[in-house]
Design a protein around this motif. Sequence first.
Motif, PDB file in Angstrom:
ATOM      1  N   MET A 105       0.811  -1.215   0.000  1.00  0.00           N
ATOM      2  CA  MET A 105       0.000   0.000   0.000  1.00  0.00           C
ATOM      3  C   MET A 105       0.849   1.273   0.000  1.00  0.00           C
ATOM      4  O   MET A 105       0.648   2.170  -0.819  1.00  0.00           O
ATOM      5  N   GLU A 106       1.794   1.360   0.899  1.00  0.00           N
ATOM      6  CA  GLU A 106       2.562   2.586   1.077  1.00  0.00           C
ATOM      7  C   GLU A 106       3.371   2.943  -0.175  1.00  0.00           C
ATOM      8  O   GLU A 106       3.484   4.114  -0.545  1.00  0.00           O
ATOM      9  N   THR A 107       3.911   1.940  -0.841  1.00  0.00           N
ATOM     10  CA  THR A 107       4.668   2.174  -2.064  1.00  0.00           C
ATOM     11  C   THR A 107       3.777   2.753  -3.154  1.00  0.00           C
ATOM     12  O   THR A 107       4.163   3.700  -3.857  1.00  0.00           O
ATOM     13  N   GLU A 108       2.590   2.208  -3.300  1.00  0.00           N
ATOM     14  CA  GLU A 108       1.661   2.696  -4.325  1.00  0.00           C
ATOM     15  C   GLU A 108       1.171   4.106  -4.011  1.00  0.00           C
ATOM     16  O   GLU A 108       1.001   4.919  -4.914  1.00  0.00           O
ATOM     17  N   ILE A 109       0.953   4.395  -2.746  1.00  0.00           N
ATOM     18  CA  ILE A 109       0.536   5.752  -2.375  1.00  0.00           C
ATOM     19  C   ILE A 109       1.609   6.758  -2.762  1.00  0.00           C
ATOM     20  O   ILE A 109       1.308   7.804  -3.349  1.00  0.00           O
ATOM     21  N   GLU A 110       2.838   6.449  -2.469  1.00  0.00           N
ATOM     22  CA  GLU A 110       3.940   7.356  -2.822  1.00  0.00           C
ATOM     23  C   GLU A 110       4.047   7.523  -4.332  1.00  0.00           C
ATOM     24  O   GLU A 110       4.277   8.633  -4.826  1.00  0.00           O
ATOM     25  N   ARG A 111       3.874   6.439  -5.087  1.00  0.00           N
ATOM     26  CA  ARG A 111       3.929   6.519  -6.556  1.00  0.00           C
ATOM     27  C   ARG A 111       2.816   7.421  -7.079  1.00  0.00           C
ATOM     28  O   ARG A 111       3.044   8.284  -7.937  1.00  0.00           O
ATOM     29  N   LEU A 112       1.610   7.254  -6.553  1.00  0.00           N
ATOM     30  CA  LEU A 112       0.475   8.062  -7.006  1.00  0.00           C
ATOM     31  C   LEU A 112       0.622   9.524  -6.610  1.00  0.00           C
ATOM     32  O   LEU A 112       0.210  10.415  -7.352  1.00  0.00           O
ATOM     33  N   LYS A 113       1.207   9.783  -5.466  1.00  0.00           N
ATOM     34  CA  LYS A 113       1.452  11.172  -5.056  1.00  0.00           C
ATOM     35  C   LYS A 113       2.380  11.863  -6.054  1.00  0.00           C
ATOM     36  O   LYS A 113       2.217  13.057  -6.325  1.00  0.00           O
ATOM     37  N   GLN A 114       3.331  11.139  -6.621  1.00  0.00           N
ATOM     38  CA  GLN A 114       4.232  11.701  -7.629  1.00  0.00           C
ATOM     39  C   GLN A 114       3.479  12.071  -8.914  1.00  0.00           C
ATOM     40  O   GLN A 114       3.946  12.896  -9.700  1.00  0.00           O
ATOM     41  N   LEU A 115       2.307  11.467  -9.107  1.00  0.00           N
ATOM     42  CA  LEU A 115       1.463  11.767 -10.267  1.00  0.00           C
ATOM     43  C   LEU A 115       0.399  12.810  -9.942  1.00  0.00           C
ATOM     44  O   LEU A 115      -0.529  13.028 -10.722  1.00  0.00           O
ATOM     45  N   ASP A 116       0.518  13.432  -8.764  1.00  0.00           N
ATOM     46  CA  ASP A 116      -0.416  14.469  -8.297  1.00  0.00           C
ATOM     47  C   ASP A 116      -1.850  13.966  -8.149  1.00  0.00           C
ATOM     48  O   ASP A 116      -2.810  14.707  -8.359  1.00  0.00           O
ATOM     49  N   VAL A 117      -1.999  12.701  -7.784  1.00  0.00           N
ATOM     50  CA  VAL A 117      -3.321  12.144  -7.509  1.00  0.00           C
ATOM     51  C   VAL A 117      -3.830  12.730  -6.189  1.00  0.00           C
ATOM     52  O   VAL A 117      -3.066  12.906  -5.241  1.00  0.00           O
ATOM     53  N   THR A 118      -5.121  13.041  -6.143  1.00  0.00           N
ATOM     54  CA  THR A 118      -5.738  13.578  -4.934  1.00  0.00           C
ATOM     55  C   THR A 118      -6.381  12.443  -4.147  1.00  0.00           C
ATOM     56  O   THR A 118      -7.239  11.728  -4.665  1.00  0.00           O
ATOM     57  N   PHE A 119      -5.959  12.294  -2.902  1.00  0.00           N
ATOM     58  CA  PHE A 119      -6.508  11.253  -2.038  1.00  0.00           C
ATOM     59  C   PHE A 119      -7.709  11.763  -1.274  1.00  0.00           C
ATOM     60  O   PHE A 119      -7.715  12.899  -0.805  1.00  0.00           O
ATOM     61  N   GLN A 120      -8.739  10.925  -1.153  1.00  0.00           N
ATOM     62  CA  GLN A 120      -9.922  11.255  -0.361  1.00  0.00           C
ATOM     63  C   GLN A 120      -9.631  11.111   1.122  1.00  0.00           C
ATOM     64  O   GLN A 120     -10.177  11.837   1.939  1.00  0.00           O
ATOM     65  N   ALA A 146      -6.854  -6.270   6.523  1.00  0.00           N
ATOM     66  CA  ALA A 146      -6.786  -5.695   5.178  1.00  0.00           C
ATOM     67  C   ALA A 146      -6.689  -4.174   5.288  1.00  0.00           C
ATOM     68  O   ALA A 146      -7.161  -3.578   6.253  1.00  0.00           O
ATOM     69  N   LYS A 147      -6.065  -3.572   4.284  1.00  0.00           N
ATOM     70  CA  LYS A 147      -5.875  -2.123   4.271  1.00  0.00           C
ATOM     71  C   LYS A 147      -6.519  -1.534   3.017  1.00  0.00           C
ATOM     72  O   LYS A 147      -6.530  -2.170   1.967  1.00  0.00           O
ATOM     73  N   TYR A 148      -7.008  -0.286   3.155  1.00  0.00           N
ATOM     74  CA  TYR A 148      -7.473   0.408   1.960  1.00  0.00           C
ATOM     75  C   TYR A 148      -7.339   1.907   2.115  1.00  0.00           C
ATOM     76  O   TYR A 148      -7.237   2.437   3.214  1.00  0.00           O
ATOM     77  N   ILE A 149      -7.334   2.574   0.966  1.00  0.00           N
ATOM     78  CA  ILE A 149      -7.355   4.027   0.900  1.00  0.00           C
ATOM     79  C   ILE A 149      -8.026   4.415  -0.411  1.00  0.00           C
ATOM     80  O   ILE A 149      -7.916   3.695  -1.411  1.00  0.00           O
ATOM     81  N   PHE A 150      -8.739   5.536  -0.408  1.00  0.00           N
ATOM     82  CA  PHE A 150      -9.445   6.013  -1.592  1.00  0.00           C
ATOM     83  C   PHE A 150      -8.759   7.236  -2.177  1.00  0.00           C
ATOM     84  O   PHE A 150      -8.219   8.068  -1.457  1.00  0.00           O
ATOM     85  N   PHE A 151      -8.834   7.327  -3.511  1.00  0.00           N
ATOM     86  CA  PHE A 151      -8.377   8.525  -4.201  1.00  0.00           C
ATOM     87  C   PHE A 151      -9.336   8.810  -5.352  1.00  0.00           C
ATOM     88  O   PHE A 151     -10.233   8.008  -5.640  1.00  0.00           O
ATOM     89  N   TYR A 152      -9.179   9.982  -5.966  1.00  0.00           N
ATOM     90  CA  TYR A 152     -10.072  10.399  -7.045  1.00  0.00           C
ATOM     91  C   TYR A 152      -9.455  10.136  -8.407  1.00  0.00           C
ATOM     92  O   TYR A 152      -8.264  10.368  -8.621  1.00  0.00           O
ATOM     93  N   GLY A 153     -10.309   9.686  -9.336  1.00  0.00           N
ATOM     94  CA  GLY A 153      -9.917   9.611 -10.733  1.00  0.00           C
ATOM     95  C   GLY A 153     -10.123  10.970 -11.384  1.00  0.00           C
ATOM     96  O   GLY A 153     -10.558  11.927 -10.734  1.00  0.00           O
ATOM     97  N   PRO A 154      -9.863  11.077 -12.681  1.00  0.00           N
ATOM     98  CA  PRO A 154      -9.931  12.374 -13.357  1.00  0.00           C
ATOM     99  C   PRO A 154     -11.322  13.002 -13.395  1.00  0.00           C
ATOM    100  O   PRO A 154     -11.453  14.205 -13.551  1.00  0.00           O
ATOM    101  N   ASP A 155     -12.373  12.197 -13.246  1.00  0.00           N
ATOM    102  CA  ASP A 155     -13.739  12.725 -13.214  1.00  0.00           C
ATOM    103  C   ASP A 155     -14.346  12.612 -11.825  1.00  0.00           C
ATOM    104  O   ASP A 155     -15.560  12.497 -11.662  1.00  0.00           O
ATOM    105  N   ASN A 156     -13.494  12.613 -10.808  1.00  0.00           N
ATOM    106  CA  ASN A 156     -13.894  12.501  -9.402  1.00  0.00           C
ATOM    107  C   ASN A 156     -14.510  11.157  -9.046  1.00  0.00           C
ATOM    108  O   ASN A 156     -15.176  11.028  -8.025  1.00  0.00           O
ATOM    109  N   GLU A 157     -14.280  10.132  -9.880  1.00  0.00           N
ATOM    110  CA  GLU A 157     -14.744   8.803  -9.507  1.00  0.00           C
ATOM    111  C   GLU A 157     -13.897   8.285  -8.343  1.00  0.00           C
ATOM    112  O   GLU A 157     -12.723   8.619  -8.228  1.00  0.00           O
TER     113      GLU A 157
END
Length: 129
Positions: free
Chosen positions: A83-98, A109-120
């Motif tokens: 999880m932590e590795t993927e979060i860091e990778r997505l942060k480098q792509l300027d992904v917005t986390f919910q 189990a672990k989870y985290i949500f983020f937004y797609g380009p249309d706020n999905e």
Amino acid sequence: MAIKKLEHVGIMVADLEKSIGFYRDAIGMELRGTLVHTNPSIILAFLSFPNSSQTEVELIHGYQSNLPKEGVVHHLAFTVDHMETEIERLKQLDVTFQDKEITILPNGAKYIFFYGPDNESIELFEPAT
């Protein structure tokens, strides 16, 4: 990239037992189990097809009492190894986390949500070990 597969599709439901029955009887899925969320008003049910170990549908009961006619599909979830590795990778792509923090369910189990380009809503999911 360590995203491995589509984990599940989360669907908000008004009546958990009725929805379990529908996906079992009409669709042919099997109930794999239920889980009370860390928010005890939310109960999750996981269903998949016979002879498949992959979760396909997550029913979400208690999250929202007024379900919209459109948009009951709550999110797409993707399995990750770390999880932590993927979060860091997505942060480098300027992904917005919910979420500000990773949620850890009672089963580990672990989870985290983020937004797609249309706020999905998109979830990263790391299964319990």
